[in-house]
Design a protein around this motif. Structure first.
Motif, PDB file in Angstrom:
ATOM      1  N   GLU A  98       0.816  -1.214   0.000  1.00 40.51           N
ATOM      2  CA  GLU A  98       0.000   0.000   0.000  1.00 40.51           C
ATOM      3  C   GLU A  98       0.851   1.267   0.000  1.00 40.51           C
ATOM      4  OE1 GLU A  98      -2.828  -0.397   3.203  1.00 40.51           O
ATOM      5  OE2 GLU A  98      -3.850  -2.056   2.213  1.00 40.51           O
ATOM      6  N   LEU A  99       1.922   1.239  -0.787  1.00 40.08           N
ATOM      7  CA  LEU A  99       2.775   2.414  -0.928  1.00 40.08           C
ATOM      8  C   LEU A  99       2.109   3.400  -1.882  1.00 40.08           C
ATOM      9  CD1 LEU A  99       6.278   0.729  -1.304  1.00 40.08           C
ATOM     10  CD2 LEU A  99       5.310   1.777   0.738  1.00 40.08           C
ATOM     11  N   THR A 100       1.995   4.632  -1.459  1.00 44.71           N
ATOM     12  CA  THR A 100       1.427   5.679  -2.302  1.00 44.71           C
ATOM     13  C   THR A 100       2.394   5.951  -3.447  1.00 44.71           C
ATOM     14  OG1 THR A 100       0.396   6.619  -0.346  1.00 44.71           O
ATOM     15  CG2 THR A 100       0.507   8.026  -2.297  1.00 44.71           C
ATOM     16  N   PRO A 101       1.907   5.977  -4.697  1.00 44.53           N
ATOM     17  CA  PRO A 101       2.819   6.142  -5.837  1.00 44.53           C
ATOM     18  C   PRO A 101       3.266   7.588  -6.058  1.00 44.53           C
ATOM     19  CG  PRO A 101       0.574   5.945  -6.621  1.00 44.53           C
ATOM     20  CD  PRO A 101       0.530   5.743  -5.118  1.00 44.53           C
ATOM     21  N   PHE A 102       3.930   8.150  -5.050  1.00 47.88           N
ATOM     22  CA  PHE A 102       4.490   9.489  -5.181  1.00 47.88           C
ATOM     23  C   PHE A 102       5.630   9.475  -6.197  1.00 47.88           C
ATOM     24  CE2 PHE A 102       3.120  10.030  -0.607  1.00 47.88           C
ATOM     25  CZ  PHE A 102       2.184  11.027  -0.855  1.00 47.88           C
ATOM     26  N   SER A 103       5.836  10.579  -6.863  1.00 45.73           N
ATOM     27  CA  SER A 103       6.990  10.709  -7.748  1.00 45.73           C
ATOM     28  C   SER A 103       8.283  10.505  -6.969  1.00 45.73           C
ATOM     29  CB  SER A 103       6.986  12.079  -8.426  1.00 45.73           C
ATOM     30  OG  SER A 103       5.895  12.187  -9.301  1.00 45.73           O
ATOM     31  N   GLY A 104       8.315  10.963  -5.732  1.00 40.17           N
ATOM     32  CA  GLY A 104       9.491  10.772  -4.884  1.00 40.17           C
ATOM     33  C   GLY A 104       9.787   9.315  -4.591  1.00 40.17           C
ATOM     34  N   LEU A 105       8.748   8.487  -4.518  1.00 32.38           N
ATOM     35  CA  LEU A 105       8.951   7.042  -4.344  1.00 32.38           C
ATOM     36  C   LEU A 105       9.673   6.479  -5.559  1.00 32.38           C
ATOM     37  CD1 LEU A 105       8.530   4.236  -3.058  1.00 32.38           C
ATOM     38  CD2 LEU A 105       6.259   4.208  -4.121  1.00 32.38           C
ATOM     39  N   PHE A 106       9.238   6.889  -6.757  1.00 35.83           N
ATOM     40  CA  PHE A 106       9.888   6.406  -7.971  1.00 35.83           C
ATOM     41  C   PHE A 106      11.340   6.864  -8.027  1.00 35.83           C
ATOM     42  CE2 PHE A 106       5.467   5.884  -8.931  1.00 35.83           C
ATOM     43  CZ  PHE A 106       5.429   4.715  -9.675  1.00 35.83           C
ATOM     44  N   ALA A 107      11.605   8.082  -7.586  1.00 36.30           N
ATOM     45  CA  ALA A 107      12.979   8.579  -7.533  1.00 36.30           C
ATOM     46  C   ALA A 107      13.823   7.718  -6.600  1.00 36.30           C
ATOM     47  CB  ALA A 107      12.995  10.039  -7.076  1.00 36.30           C
ATOM     48  N   LEU A 108      13.266   7.395  -5.438  1.00 37.02           N
ATOM     49  CA  LEU A 108      13.987   6.555  -4.485  1.00 37.02           C
ATOM     50  C   LEU A 108      14.226   5.162  -5.057  1.00 37.02           C
ATOM     51  CD1 LEU A 108      15.218   6.308  -1.664  1.00 37.02           C
ATOM     52  CD2 LEU A 108      12.956   5.621  -0.836  1.00 37.02           C
TER      53      LEU A 108
END
Length: 170
Positions: A98-108
């Protein structure tokens, strides 16, 4: 070289475990976009600036070219494998967690999954060993990853600051 691979795997595992344990921002409503705390979803992709869509195509194409080298080059295996694992994580693991698909998540995720292969490629430096298609690809993929990291490191820092609730980055 084998020890380097083991160390990279350990670092990768620790970073991934940290990512899984820190995500807690799922309740709020966020707008789509490419900034660190915006949702990176279909709407964001459709509304992204043209330069970003071109850049995403260059990135995907550069990683796809690595498939030509995976049978003979360890760095290509790590880079292509890291790209595939990142995609699998996004589509299968992130929803389960249930990770929110933030752009920052993709960057990480870029940083976590691409860094091991980048380190191996930088150590190998095929672009300095005479002209070859692999050497050209090696130089290209290093450039692509480093340009991506220029955007990814700040976005990942903002994302981590947010999900950890540290409030250090305004």
């Amino acid at each position: 070289m084998r020890k380097l691979h083991v160390h990279i795997f350990y670092v990768f595992s620790i970073l991934l475990a940290g990512l899984i344990s820190v995500e807690n921002a799922v309740a709020a409503t966020y707008e789509p976009g490419h900034q660190a705390l915006q949702l990176w979803n279909e709407t964001a992709m459709n509304n992204a600036p043209q330069w970003m869509n071109i850049w995403l195509s260059v990135m995907v194409g550069s990683f796809a070219l690595g498939i030509l080298f995976v049978w003979h080059h360890v760095a290509a295996r790590w880079l292509v494998g890291g790209f595939i694992l990142m995609v699998l994580f996004v589509f299968f693991v992130a929803p389960i967690l249930e990770l929110t698909p933030f752009s920052g998540l993709f960057a990480l995720l870029h940083i976590i999954f691409w860094t091991p292969g980048l380190i191996i490629l930088l150590k190998e430096r095929p672009f300095l060993k005479g002209f070859s298609f692999y050497g050209v690809w090696g130089g290209l993929i290093i450039l692509v990853i480093l340009i991506s990291f220029v955007f990814d490191f700040p976005n990942a820092a903002i994302y981590l600051d947010h999900v950890l609730g540290m409030g250090l980055i305004a």
